[in-house]
Each structure stands twice: as structure tokens, then as C-alpha cells.
Design an enzyme around this catalytic site. Structure first.
Site, PDB file in Angstrom:
ATOM      1  N   GLY A   1       0.807  -1.223   0.000  1.00 14.46           N
ATOM      2  CA  GLY A   1       0.000   0.000   0.000  1.00 14.46           C
ATOM      3  C   GLY A   1       0.834   1.263   0.000  1.00 14.46           C
ATOM      4  O   GLY A   1       0.514   2.239  -0.691  1.00 14.46           O
ATOM      5  N   HIS A   2       1.940   1.280   0.770  1.00 13.83           N
ATOM      6  CA  HIS A   2       2.813   2.452   0.819  1.00 13.83           C
ATOM      7  C   HIS A   2       3.470   2.688  -0.553  1.00 13.83           C
ATOM      8  O   HIS A   2       3.689   3.835  -0.955  1.00 13.83           O
ATOM      9  CB  HIS A   2       3.880   2.279   1.891  1.00 13.83           C
ATOM     10  N   CYS A   3       3.784   1.602  -1.252  1.00 15.48           N
ATOM     11  CA  CYS A   3       4.383   1.726  -2.591  1.00 15.48           C
ATOM     12  C   CYS A   3       3.384   2.340  -3.575  1.00 15.48           C
ATOM     13  O   CYS A   3       3.748   3.182  -4.401  1.00 15.48           O
ATOM     14  CB  CYS A   3       4.835   0.355  -3.102  1.00 15.48           C
TER      15      CYS A   3
END
Length: 498
Positions: A60-62
Site C-alpha cells: 500500500g505504501h508503494c
């Protein structure tokens, strides 16, 4: 822009002039280079400065970083010379060797590669486009900037960051070269400047002629000088001087770089958590600082955290708000030591007991479930040893996170595998919430789900296959499990050795 979108745009805009089509093509250009194991080394070796993001498609952070990273790449591509941003799908099997080589332990991980990849540094800047651009412009420029005036020095030093300035009689000689070399090595962590005149500097003795290194900081004594130009001693001075006696963890973003530095440090980490708005907060902080100053240089770093800002830390350590005020120490090997319901006068005594080895280790664990009758058994930190290490069974253990999509997809498959072995007393299928329980160091859990298989005789195997079908998992267990006779032979062998 996807191919389907291109086709749609073409059908709708076919009557537009060539210029408009050309502009649309320019907008669709990707500025972030896609690298993999086949072209990585060759590409890196041709450039003096490349920034590489190691990502996983499911992260998700990517996903959040991707548009910011692309926007930054488009801006940086117009510089002279351009700054190159690249990405590697580290989840691809063919690229996992690269992830290992570059010490990728989580996603996204961003590395700065200099001099054809000979120098590797961590990216420690912002994660939004403008911040990425600003940070990388500095990183791609000179490692240390010359300060020719008081205005230059004031602009560089500021009031909220760590800045290292070398004062020299001339810009040559052994000390100057060592300073520049260290600036190049540490430039991702600190900003560096050099000057011929200490009168330009905002604080400190203005009459020194050098060589001397002056470190400016927004806490404690605000600046400190160092005159030893041994490279190792100078680096140690910078590292130790740039960490507050007590790092403060609250909602002030100016403190966040020092919090990150605290957690990235090599010392044991002592953390006091309390409600900063309570009447006793000042008394706690005063006593805590006395202890921090007493143990300075003895391998412990100290942080005080506000309860309101520390929810992530509480989740990570498995702490509860009703334990506050509390102090917890984490060592480099992952052990934790906890003192809840703290009083100010407890701090010094408890830290001394910790130093003397008199404090028992604390383990983050969910409660052992009262009922555990599902096919896949729930294993927690408190039951791990009994259910895995000492069970005498062949155990397939999944380390998962409740929010992980791949874990949710695997769950019904593990249920089927567990049902298949339900009547086999030699095999156990278990699951372990790695976000709610401490993970022992023998299990290298870098992503979710991670699968390990421990045989009845104690052999530990990781399941690294991309195929996580029921058939593949069953075949893996059948191939690697200890049969009853193998287990007996191992036991007899151990008796013979005794």
C-alpha cells in the site's frame, strides 16, 4: 497511460490535429526507469547518480508513493544533468537477489547509488513529489557547500536541523580532504558546509581559524566543536553529537528526523511513555533526563514519548494505555524489558537494575486461546515454544498480518491443507499474527505471508515457492516431514551421544 486508454483517446480524438496527439504522447511518457536483474548492473554502472526504489506491487505504501515518485522523476529529468529515478519490483522472483544485495527489508526501500553503484546510501528524504525533488537536488550537488558570507551560513544552518561546518585556513590539505570525504559518506544524513572565516557562522567562537568542525543542532547546547580529524573519530563525534540527550516523540514534525535517527541507532533504546498534559509530566521528564545524562556514552539512547503521538509504538510493542506511565527498553537483538505504572523515582533504580541484568525480558503476545479447535491452529508468542519447538510434530507455520490481502487469499487454502492432515498426529498447521506477537529471530519475516516448516526433529525450512496451492503445500509437507521412524532414529541418536 494504459494501452486501453490510449485506444479510447484515439477513437474519440481522431479528428484533432497532429500537435494535440503529440502532446498526448508526451503526457504518457514514464520518467521512472523500470529495472530488473537483466539490466540493473549495466544501467547503474553508466551513471554517477541514480535513485532506485525497491517495491512490491501489493504494498500500500508503494502504491501511495508511485504517483509522487513519477512526478518527481518528470521534474528531475529536466535538470542539467538530469537526476535519474528508477524502480525494481523486488517481489519478482528474478529480482529477489537484487533485494538481498541491497539489504531490502521492507517496502518501499529507496537507495541512492553513486559513482556507478560503488557508493550505496539510504534515501532519507520526504515521500511527496516536491520534497523528493528538493532533497535530491541537494543530494546530487556538492557534498559540502562553501559559505562565503553570514547570509550563506544562516541559510544553511537554520534553526531546526543538524548541520556540520568545517572551518579551514585554506581549502586544501589532509584535514580538508578528510572532511570532504566524510561529507560525501554522510551526506544523506546531514548537511555540510565549509568556510574560511568563522565570523560567518551564527554561533560559537568567531576567532577560530581551523581546522575545526562545528556541529550545529536545535537542542541541548546548540553547537559543539571538534578538532580531531581522524576519520573514525570525526564520524563518531558527528553521530553522537547529533542525537539529543533525550529525544522527544510528539506530534511536532520537526522532531521526526531525530525520532527516526533514535530508532535507527545501534544503542539499546529506552523509551518513556506518558501523558505530556498530565500534572506529573515535568517531574518525569526531569528525572528521566538526569538518568539519560548519567548513562550517556554507555550504550543506551533515551526517548520520551507523548501518549497521544505514540499509538503506533504501542501497537508495535504490544503496550496498553492503562500501563502508562511506563518505560520499555529494547536491545539490538530484539529483547524487551518493561516497567509499567511508573513513578518518577522508579526510573533511576529500574534502569540500574536493567544494566545489572536483574530485569526479566518482556514478550509481546496475544493471550493463548481458550479454544483452539479449528483446522489451522492459532499460535501466539506464549505458546510458540510448546506448539512448535517442543511439540515433536512437523509444523507448517504461517506468519501473517490481519490486513494483508495475500494472507486472506491463502487462508482458505491453509484450511484445506489442515483438513488433509487432520488425522495425522505427526503434522500441525498453524498461523501466527506477526503484528500482535513478537517474532523470534530464527524466523526471518520480511513480508506477509511468510511460511516456515519445522520438522519433528527440529530442522527449519522456509517455503519460498511462488505456488501456494493446496497441492503444492501438501507435496512440500509430505516431502520434508519426519516420519515416525525418522523421529525415533533421531531420538536414539541423541541418547547415544549422551
Amino acid at each position: 497511460m494504459t494501452s486501453s486508454r490510449v485506444l479510447l483517446c484515439f477513437s474519440l480524438l481522431v479528428a484533432l490535429c497532429f500537435t494535440a496527439i503529440h502532446a498526448d504522447e508526451a503526457d504518457s511518457k514514464e520518467f521512472v526507469l523500470t529495472l530488473d536483474s537483466s539490466n540493473f548492473s549495466d544501467t547503474i554502472s553508466k551513471h554517477d547518480f541514480v535513485v532506485v526504489e525497491f517495491y512490491a506491487p501489493w504494498c500500500g505504501h508503494c502504491k501511495k508513493l508511485a504517483p509522487e515518485y513519477e512526478k518527481a522523476a518528470s521534474i528531475l529529468s529536466s535538470l542539467d544533468p538530469p537526476v535519474i529515478l528508477a524502480k525494481v519490483d523486488a517481489n519478482e522472483e528474478a529480482n529477489k537477489g537484487l533485494a538481498t544485495d541491497y539489504d531490502v527489508k521492507g517496502f518501499p526501500t529507496i537507495k541512492i547509488l553513486r559513482d556507478g553503484g560503488k557508493i550505496i546510501q539510504e534515501y532519507k528524504g520526504p515521500r511527496e513529489a516536491d520534497g523528493i525533488v528538493s532533497y535530491l537536488k541537494k543530494q546530487s550537488g556538492p557534498a559540502s557547500v562553501e559559505l562565503k558570507s553570514a547570509d550563506d551560513a544562516t541559510t544553511l544552518v537554520g534553526e531546526k536541523k543538524i548541520v556540520v561546518v568545517g572551518v579551514f585556513e585554506k581549502f586544501s590539505g589532509d584535514e580538508y580532504e578528510k572532511f570532504l570525504s566524510l561529507a560525501q559518506k554522510l551526506r544523506s544524513d546531514y548537511e555540510f558546509g565549509h568556510t574560511l572565516d568563522a565570523k560567518h557562522l551564527p554561533r560559537g567562537d568567531s576567532s577560530v581559524t581551523g581546522p575545526v568542525v562545528r556541529l550545529f543542532k536545535p537542542f541541548d547546547e546548540l553547537f559543539v566543536d571538534f578538532k580531531e580529524f581522524n576519520a573514525e573519530a570525526l564520524e563518531k563525534f558527528i553521530e553522537e553529537s547529533s542525537l539529543p540527550v533525550v529525544t522527544e516523540f510528539n506530534n511536532d514534525p520537526d522532531n521526526h528526523p531525530f525520532v527516526i535517527k533514535f530508532f535507527n541507532g545501534q544503542n539499546d533504546k529506552a523509551m518513556l511513555f506518558l501523558n505530556f498534559s498530565s500534572d506529573a509530566a515535568d517531574a518525569f521528564k526531569s528525572k528521566y533526563r538526569e538518568v539519560a545524562e548519567k548513562y550517556k556514552g554507555e550504550g543506551i539512547s533515551f526517548l520520551v514519548g507523548d501518549l497521544e503521538a505514540s499509538q503506533g509504538a504501542f501497537q508495535y510493542f504490544g503496550l496498553k494505555e492503562d500501563q502508562v506511565p511506563l518505560i520499555i527498553i529494547q536491545t539490538n537483538d530484539g529483547q524487551k524489558f518493561l516497567k509499567p505504572h511508573l513513578e518518577p523515582d522508579h526510573i533511576s533504580v529500574w534502569v540500574r537494575e536493567y544494566k545489572d541484568g536483574k530485569v526479566p525480558a518482556y514478550k509481546k503476545s496475544e493471550p493463548i486461546p481458550e479454544k483452539n479447535d479449528e483446522p489451522v491452529k492459532v499460535i501466539v508468542a506464549e505458546s510458540l515454544e510448546d506448539m512448535v519447538s517442543k511439540s515433536g510434530k512437523n509444523v507448517l507455520l504461517e506468519f501473517y498480518a490481519p490486513w494483508c490481502g495475500h494472507c486472506k487469499k491463502l487462508a482458505p487454502i491453509l484450511d484445506e491443507v489442515a483438513v488433509r492432515f487432520e488425522k495425522d498426529p505427526e503434522v500441525l498447521i498453524g498461523k501466527y499474527d506477526a503484528t500482535a506477537n513478537d517474532v523470534p529471530t530464527e524466523f526471518d519475516v520480511k513480508y506477509y505471508p511468510t511460511l516456515y516448516f519445522k520438522t519433528a526433529s527440529g530442522k527449519l525450512l522456509s517455503y519460498d515457492e511462488d505456488d501456494r496451492s493446496k497441492e503444492s503445500l501438501i507435496a512440500f509437507i509430505e516431502k520434508n516431514k519426519d516420519k515416525a521412524e525418522t523421529k525415533t532414529e533421531n531420538q536414539e541418536s541423541s541418547k547415544d551421544e549422551l
